[in-house]
Design a protein around this motif. Structure first.
Motif, PDB file in Angstrom:
ATOM      1  N   THR A   3       0.846  -1.190   0.000  1.00 21.23           N
ATOM      2  CA  THR A   3       0.000   0.000   0.000  1.00 21.23           C
ATOM      3  C   THR A   3       0.881   1.239   0.000  1.00 21.23           C
ATOM      4  N   GLN A   4       0.714   2.090  -1.026  1.00 20.81           N
ATOM      5  CA  GLN A   4       1.538   3.295  -1.158  1.00 20.81           C
ATOM      6  C   GLN A   4       0.895   4.445  -0.390  1.00 20.81           C
ATOM      7  N   VAL A   5       1.664   5.048   0.514  1.00 21.77           N
ATOM      8  CA  VAL A   5       1.189   6.186   1.294  1.00 21.77           C
ATOM      9  C   VAL A   5       2.083   7.389   1.021  1.00 21.77           C
ATOM     10  N   ASN A   6       1.479   8.505   0.649  1.00 25.08           N
ATOM     11  CA  ASN A   6       2.189   9.772   0.496  1.00 25.08           C
ATOM     12  C   ASN A   6       1.711  10.754   1.548  1.00 25.08           C
ATOM     13  N   LEU A   7       2.581  11.689   1.906  1.00 27.19           N
ATOM     14  CA  LEU A   7       2.267  12.675   2.940  1.00 27.19           C
ATOM     15  C   LEU A   7       2.543  14.068   2.398  1.00 27.19           C
ATOM     16  N   LEU A   8       1.569  14.961   2.536  1.00 24.80           N
ATOM     17  CA  LEU A   8       1.697  16.343   2.102  1.00 24.80           C
ATOM     18  C   LEU A   8       1.528  17.260   3.316  1.00 24.80           C
ATOM     19  N   LEU A   9       2.583  17.978   3.659  1.00 21.02           N
ATOM     20  CA  LEU A   9       2.569  18.909   4.779  1.00 21.02           C
ATOM     21  C   LEU A   9       2.459  20.329   4.240  1.00 21.02           C
ATOM     22  N   THR A  10       1.590  21.127   4.825  1.00 19.52           N
ATOM     23  CA  THR A  10       1.377  22.478   4.312  1.00 19.52           C
ATOM     24  C   THR A  10       1.628  23.518   5.391  1.00 19.52           C
ATOM     25  N   GLY A  11       2.141  24.672   4.967  1.00 17.66           N
ATOM     26  CA  GLY A  11       2.289  25.779   5.913  1.00 17.66           C
ATOM     27  C   GLY A  11       3.557  26.575   5.716  1.00 17.66           C
ATOM     28  N   ASP A  12       3.410  27.895   5.616  1.00 20.64           N
ATOM     29  CA  ASP A  12       4.574  28.778   5.538  1.00 20.64           C
ATOM     30  C   ASP A  12       5.472  28.610   6.759  1.00 20.64           C
ATOM     31  N   ALA A  53      -1.933  21.576  -7.380  1.00 24.50           N
ATOM     32  CA  ALA A  53      -1.108  20.768  -8.275  1.00 24.50           C
ATOM     33  C   ALA A  53      -0.471  19.592  -7.550  1.00 24.50           C
ATOM     34  N   GLU A  54      -0.027  19.829  -6.318  1.00 23.64           N
ATOM     35  CA  GLU A  54       0.648  18.764  -5.564  1.00 23.64           C
ATOM     36  C   GLU A  54      -0.340  17.677  -5.166  1.00 23.64           C
ATOM     37  N   ILE A  55      -1.562  18.071  -4.826  1.00 23.01           N
ATOM     38  CA  ILE A  55      -2.586  17.082  -4.480  1.00 23.01           C
ATOM     39  C   ILE A  55      -2.866  16.168  -5.670  1.00 23.01           C
ATOM     40  N   VAL A  56      -3.006  16.740  -6.840  1.00 20.84           N
ATOM     41  CA  VAL A  56      -3.266  15.941  -8.041  1.00 20.84           C
ATOM     42  C   VAL A  56      -2.098  14.989  -8.305  1.00 20.84           C
ATOM     43  N   GLN A  57      -0.880  15.508  -8.239  1.00 20.99           N
ATOM     44  CA  GLN A  57       0.287  14.692  -8.554  1.00 20.99           C
ATOM     45  C   GLN A  57       0.493  13.568  -7.547  1.00 20.99           C
ATOM     46  N   LEU A  58       0.405  13.896  -6.265  1.00 15.63           N
ATOM     47  CA  LEU A  58       0.642  12.878  -5.235  1.00 15.63           C
ATOM     48  C   LEU A  58      -0.458  11.823  -5.217  1.00 15.63           C
ATOM     49  N   SER A  59      -1.673  12.200  -5.556  1.00 17.18           N
ATOM     50  CA  SER A  59      -2.776  11.230  -5.570  1.00 17.18           C
ATOM     51  C   SER A  59      -2.640  10.229  -6.720  1.00 17.18           C
ATOM     52  N   GLN A  60      -1.905  10.599  -7.739  1.00 15.06           N
ATOM     53  CA  GLN A  60      -1.741   9.713  -8.891  1.00 15.06           C
ATOM     54  C   GLN A  60      -0.775   8.564  -8.615  1.00 15.06           C
ATOM     55  N   SER A  61       0.024   8.696  -7.570  1.00 14.36           N
ATOM     56  CA  SER A  61       1.041   7.676  -7.293  1.00 14.36           C
ATOM     57  C   SER A  61       0.849   7.009  -5.937  1.00 14.36           C
ATOM     58  N   ALA A  62      -0.351   7.131  -5.364  1.00 12.72           N
ATOM     59  CA  ALA A  62      -0.549   6.593  -4.017  1.00 12.72           C
ATOM     60  C   ALA A  62      -1.918   5.963  -3.859  1.00 12.72           C
ATOM     61  N   ASP A  63      -2.003   5.056  -2.905  1.00 17.37           N
ATOM     62  CA  ASP A  63      -3.295   4.517  -2.473  1.00 17.37           C
ATOM     63  C   ASP A  63      -3.915   5.415  -1.413  1.00 17.37           C
ATOM     64  N   VAL A  64      -3.030   6.046  -0.618  1.00 17.41           N
ATOM     65  CA  VAL A  64      -3.467   6.945   0.444  1.00 17.41           C
ATOM     66  C   VAL A  64      -2.607   8.198   0.389  1.00 17.41           C
ATOM     67  N   LEU A  65      -3.254   9.351   0.419  1.00 15.77           N
ATOM     68  CA  LEU A  65      -2.552  10.625   0.537  1.00 15.77           C
ATOM     69  C   LEU A  65      -3.067  11.322   1.797  1.00 15.77           C
ATOM     70  N   ASN A 144      -8.454  10.047  -8.127  1.00 12.01           N
ATOM     71  CA  ASN A 144      -7.522   9.186  -8.868  1.00 12.01           C
ATOM     72  C   ASN A 144      -7.340   7.830  -8.183  1.00 12.01           C
ATOM     73  N   HIS A 145      -8.446   7.288  -7.667  1.00  7.54           N
ATOM     74  CA  HIS A 145      -8.432   6.004  -6.947  1.00  7.54           C
ATOM     75  C   HIS A 145      -7.547   6.054  -5.698  1.00  7.54           C
ATOM     76  N   CYS A 146      -7.361   7.244  -5.172  1.00  3.87           N
ATOM     77  CA  CYS A 146      -6.542   7.453  -3.974  1.00  3.87           C
ATOM     78  C   CYS A 146      -7.423   8.013  -2.870  1.00  3.87           C
ATOM     79  N   LEU A 147      -7.279   7.471  -1.666  1.00  3.98           N
ATOM     80  CA  LEU A 147      -7.992   7.993  -0.505  1.00  3.98           C
ATOM     81  C   LEU A 147      -7.208   9.176   0.054  1.00  3.98           C
ATOM     82  N   ILE A 148      -7.820  10.338   0.059  1.00  2.68           N
ATOM     83  CA  ILE A 148      -7.167  11.539   0.582  1.00  2.68           C
ATOM     84  C   ILE A 148      -7.740  11.841   1.960  1.00  2.68           C
TER      85      ILE A 148
END
Length: 426
Positions: A3-12, A53-65, A144-148
């Motif tokens: 199961t591929q998991v990606n992590l996106l952290l946001t914040g200045d 843009a990052e949400i779209v890209q990361l969701s394309q390569s993961a099962d979970v974002l 994109n078949h990814c759970l966000i």
């Protein structure tokens, strides 16, 4: 299949260094407990187009974002907007999120304002993830078949959400991860390289079905044993026992998530035997006493401690002879033993720790370099003292001295006959 998991952290605040990222560590720990690993982690500023843009890209390569941060009430909290844009949907006033906000405000006897209401506007069709402690709910969406999964950046809120909502949700959606099992071994007194070399030397036939991992968390070292197959499950207990026997009294606790401090270990031992402990601290500045008194119920075993930073206070409060300080100096065997005896006499405690050292960065000499420390420990019948040289940054020096001091008492309380590894290298 993994199961591929990606992590996106946001914040200045993450990008400019105002806030240190501890949340990704929290995610990694909780996910590893169920056999999941973060394969990609991205941190970006509060920029709507970048986020989209990052949400779209990361969701394309993961099962979970997992998206962390950006759920607050201010204009720079953009996660809801970015996800809506990425998914091609509008924002709406979500009734569940709105009710959560109203209940949150009612508990605090405050009125909701327009910025607060912003937290209730979520992408149409999203599912709510409960947040029992904060004002903003989390939420999830499929792209994109990814759970966000969108989560708050506040660590205290995230802790509860991971435990109560996200981990159970992932286990339900990905049943294969239930085959994973992990046990943790909390140790003290061994470094990672020493421990690995010890395993290589003494248990060279370690089975491939059991993965060993290490997590250094000053001053403890956690050993993680993981299995994901039937054979691994069947042999885990046996090999866990072999490793425990090898490490001996360096092990403080064993269990799935059984974390314990050395102070937490010794407090029940003192309570059960109806004995008390006191401390006489110089270079640690009260840290030993602080770790003891941080534990509920510590008043049963700890009545007083002494922070005697100057030689004058060592004499006044602990009756350290002036001639001892003149002849041997503050950082000496003779002085810490005198400090220990004085603390025992003044407090009427049963056990004692006394420390005096050079934390640095200045104050060292050729004979007593920075990092030098004498530790005395024991009881009225038996006092011991030992010299260590721990040439690390001041904060780490104090943490290590505190941990070793408490560990020496712990070993005395359990009648340990083995020498800890940190005694063998000093």
């Amino acid at each position: 299949m993994t199961t591929q998991v990606n992590l996106l952290l946001t914040g200045d605040e993450l990008m400019n260094g105002d806030v240190i990222d501890t949340n990704s560590v929290m995610f990694a720990e909780h996910l590893s407990d169920i056999g999941l690993t973060i394969r990609k982690k991205v941190t970006i500023a509060d920029d709507l187009s970048l986020l989209q843009a990052e949400i779209v890209q990361l969701s394309q390569s993961a099962d979970v974002l997992i998206i962390n941060g950006g759920l607050g009430p201010t204009v720079d909290d953009l996660t809801s907007q970015a996800l809506a844009l990425a998914c091609g949907v509008e924002l709406e006033l979500n009734p569940h999120a709105h009710l959560h906000l109203k209940n949150w405000a009612e508990r605090r006897k405050t009125q909701l304002n327009k910025p607060n209401l912003k937290q209730a506007y979520l992408p149409i069709g999203c599912d709510i993830i409960a947040n029992e402690t904060g004002s903003a709910v989390g939420f999830s969406y499929q792209l994109n078949h990814c759970l966000i999964l969108c989560t708050p950046g506040v660590p205290s809120e995230l802790t509860h959400m991971l435990k109560d909502e996200i981990i159970p949700k992932l286990k339900a959606l990905f049943p294969i991860i239930n085959k994973h099992k992990m046990t943790r071994m909390q140790t003290f007194g061994l470094g990672e390289s020493t421990l690995q070399a010890l395993i290589n030397d003494k248990i060279p036939t370690w089975p491939t079905e059991i993965t060993i991992g290490f997590r250094a968390a000053m001053p403890m070292l956690e050993v993680k044993l993981s299995v994901s197959c039937a054979k691994g499950h069947s042999i885990l207990a046996n090999w866990e026992n072999k490793l425990s026997l090898l490490l001996g009294d360096h092990v403080l606790a064993i269990g799935k998530s059984n974390k314990i401090t050395i102070a937490e270990y010794i407090l029940p031992l003192l309570t059960e035997s109806q004995q008390k402990i006191t401390v006489a601290e110089s270079c640690t500045g009260g840290l030993i006493a602080s770790q003891i008194t941080a534990i509920p119920g510590s008043s049963a075993v700890f009545e007083a401690g002494f922070v005697t930073y100057s030689n004058n206070m060592k004499q006044k409060l602990l009756d350290v002879p002036a001639q001892t300080l003149i002849n041997h100096g503050a950082v000496s065997k003779e002085t810490v033993l005198a400090m220990a005896k004085g603390a025992l006499a003044k407090s009427s405690a049963d056990f004692v720790i006394a420390v005096s050292g050079i934390a640095g960065p200045d104050g060292g000499t050729k004979d007593k370099p920075v990092g030098s420390v004498w530790i005395a420990w024991g009881n009225k019948q038996s006092l011991q003292a030992k010299y260590y040289c721990i040439p690390v940054a001041r904060q780490y020096f104090q943490q290590i001295v505190t941990a070793r001091s408490l560990d020496l008492v712990r070993r005395m309380l359990i009648n340990s006959e083995e020498s800890p590894y940190y005694n063998r290298i000093n």
